[in-house]
Design an enzyme around this catalytic site. Structure first.
Site: not given
Ligand SMILES: [Zn+2]
Lengths: 196, 278
Positions: B31, B240, B243, B265, B271
């Site tokens: 980090g 979505c 999909c 997506c 997707c």
């Molecule tokens: Zn999708």
């Protein structure tokens, strides 16, 4: 005669770096580090691969007395262009052998709290690895990783526990065994096992 | 010694060594932003020169590279970076997340879970999470050194007072391994949970700002929040439209000139897999 370095610098250093990086990212895991270079005695070719992959004119190197001979110094100057220093506290990379002379981690470049990256990397040549000394945990480790190094005693591990306690400053350690590499970055927590 | 006809992965060996040293220190101090001597790359800064330099330093010829931009493999930016590494490093490329060994990304983390065998490289525009609260680098450096992150909490709490919630939805700050507050790059906060305890090594490169930082595998990454306002990711009221996934990050897209909109997506590979096309 100077032993040759990497035959194909770009390919060999890319492969060596991948192994070294994965070792630092997964403390205590032992990974293969092969290369086509030849190293002058008593420098292991895996340790030489670390040097030629990471060191250059910007990175002063310190060599433990057991490693410090004309051939090794010439090799590192010739292939890496790295200056060799007598002062461990000024070295960015230090090379030592397990069980022999090695400087106390607290005396090496620790970095500062503003710049913890300005710290030394200690490369220790070892004969091999055998879990049993310590159990590691922390970043890079799913739960815990049993780890052990041939020829390193309790005082080394105690010094590394102190090193971790100084986080985020501190040194990082790379272990080089014949054909193998492992690492112990400063973020790793270390639990000593009774048997050490 | 034979001089190679070209530099593998474009950068010369000395530059790669410098970047590789920075990457190792970045992994050793999770980090923390390691300064590095960023080089000019044959592409503009906005195109992810930091990520490109990190990728160049870690690639081997055996790697299979995936490059995504906002989740898509086919944007101009992603295509040109992929071509760049095909030409300079001879690597294979893929659009499938699970086939890739190195994934360079701008603004997303793939939906498919990553593995230990993968390395994720983020393109970062602004690496300093405190920059908008304190523009002076000397000051932010001291704040990181002292672990003095009060201003960040104050800012987030002001959000809650003003909007009733934390308004930050991208580049949402998180704490790495209980020590450094970091900027995960402009990924949606939806992706923040994927940073946590991820099996893959995650590397971040900021070219213009000359910083490299890292999240090692299996490292705790905790998004900043408050007990009475716990961290939450975005959610959508509909799946979505392509999909049907209910658990991926969705982009709103305009379908036609009548302004018809739908949510799909953002991760186009995910997707396509969901639709059974791959
Ligand atoms: Zn999708």
């Amino acid at each position: 005669m100077t032993e040759r370095g990497f035959l194909d610098v770009a390919m060999q250093s890319a492969h060596a770096f991948r192994a070294i990086m994965q070792a630092v990212a997964r403390p205590g895991r032992v990974l293969e580090l092969g290369s086509d270079l030849e190293a002058p005695d008593p420098l292991l070719s895996s340790a030489a691969a670390v040097a030629l992959t990471l060191c250059d004119f910007q990175t002063p190197i310190w060599l433990a007395p057991e490693l410090r001979n004309e051939n090794v110094i010439h090799y590192l100057r010739f292939h890496a262009g790295a200056p060799v220093t007598d002062e461990p506290g000024k070295a960015q990379f230090l090379f030592a052998m397990a069980g022999e002379t090695w400087p106390a981690p607290a005396l090496l470049m620790q970095g500062t709290h503003e710049y913890p990256d300005r710290s030394a990397t200690l490369v220790i040549q070892v004969a091999g690895f055998a879990p049993g000394d310590v159990v590691l945990s922390g970043p890079g480790i799913l739960s815990s990783e049993p780890f052990g190094v041939a020829g390193l005693n309790t005082s080394f591990w105690a010094a590394m526990v102190e090193n971790h306690a100084r986080f985020p400053i501190g040194i990082d350690v790379i272990f080089a065994a014949p054909g193998l590499v492992a690492a112990l970055p400063r973020a790793t927590e270390i639990r000593l096992l009774e048997s050490v | 010694m034979n001089a190679p006809a070209y530099n593998f992965a474009y950068l010369n060996e000395q530059t790669k060594r410098m970047i590789r040293r920075a990457i190792l220190k970045a992994i050793a101090v999770p980090g923390y932003q390691v300064p590095f001597a960023s080089r000019e790359m044959p592409m503009p800064y906005g195109w992810g020169t930091g990520g490109v330099q990190v990728t160049a330093a870690v690639l081997t010829p055996e790697d299979t590279l995936k490059v995504i931009d906002q989740g898509a493999d086919d944007t101009t930016n992603a295509v040109s970076i992929r071509k760049f590494f095909v030409k300079t490093a001879g690597v294979a490329t893929t659009e499938r997340t699970e086939e890739a060994s190195v994934i360079q990304t701008r603004h997303r983390i793939p939906e498919a879970p990553l593995t230990e065998e993968q390395i994720l490289v983020f393109q970062v525009p602004i690496p300093e999470p405190l920059r908008f609260l304190e523009p002076r680098e000397t000051e932010t450096r001291t704040m990181h050194a002292l672990e003095e992150y009060g201003v960040m909490h104050v800012k987030l709490y002001e959000d809650i007072a003003q909007y009733g919630e934390i308004a930050t939805t991208y580049a949402y700050p998180a704490k790495v391994a209980d020590r450094y507050v970091f900027d995960p790059s402009p990924i949606p906060k939806f992706d923040n949970p994927k940073l946590d305890n991820c099996p893959a090594l995650q590397l971040f490169g900021a070219g213009r700002e000359k910083r490299i930082y890292a999240v090692p595998p299996y490292t705790k990454v905790k998004s900043l929040d408050f007990e009475d306002h716990p961290f939450e990711v975005q959610s959508w009221s509909e799946p979505c439209a392509l999909c049907g996934s209910c658990h991926s990050f969705l982009d709103e897209i305009v379908m036609d000139d009548k302004g018809t909109r739908m949510f799909v997506c953002s991760d186009s590979d995910f997707c396509a897999r969901q639709r059974g096309e791959r």
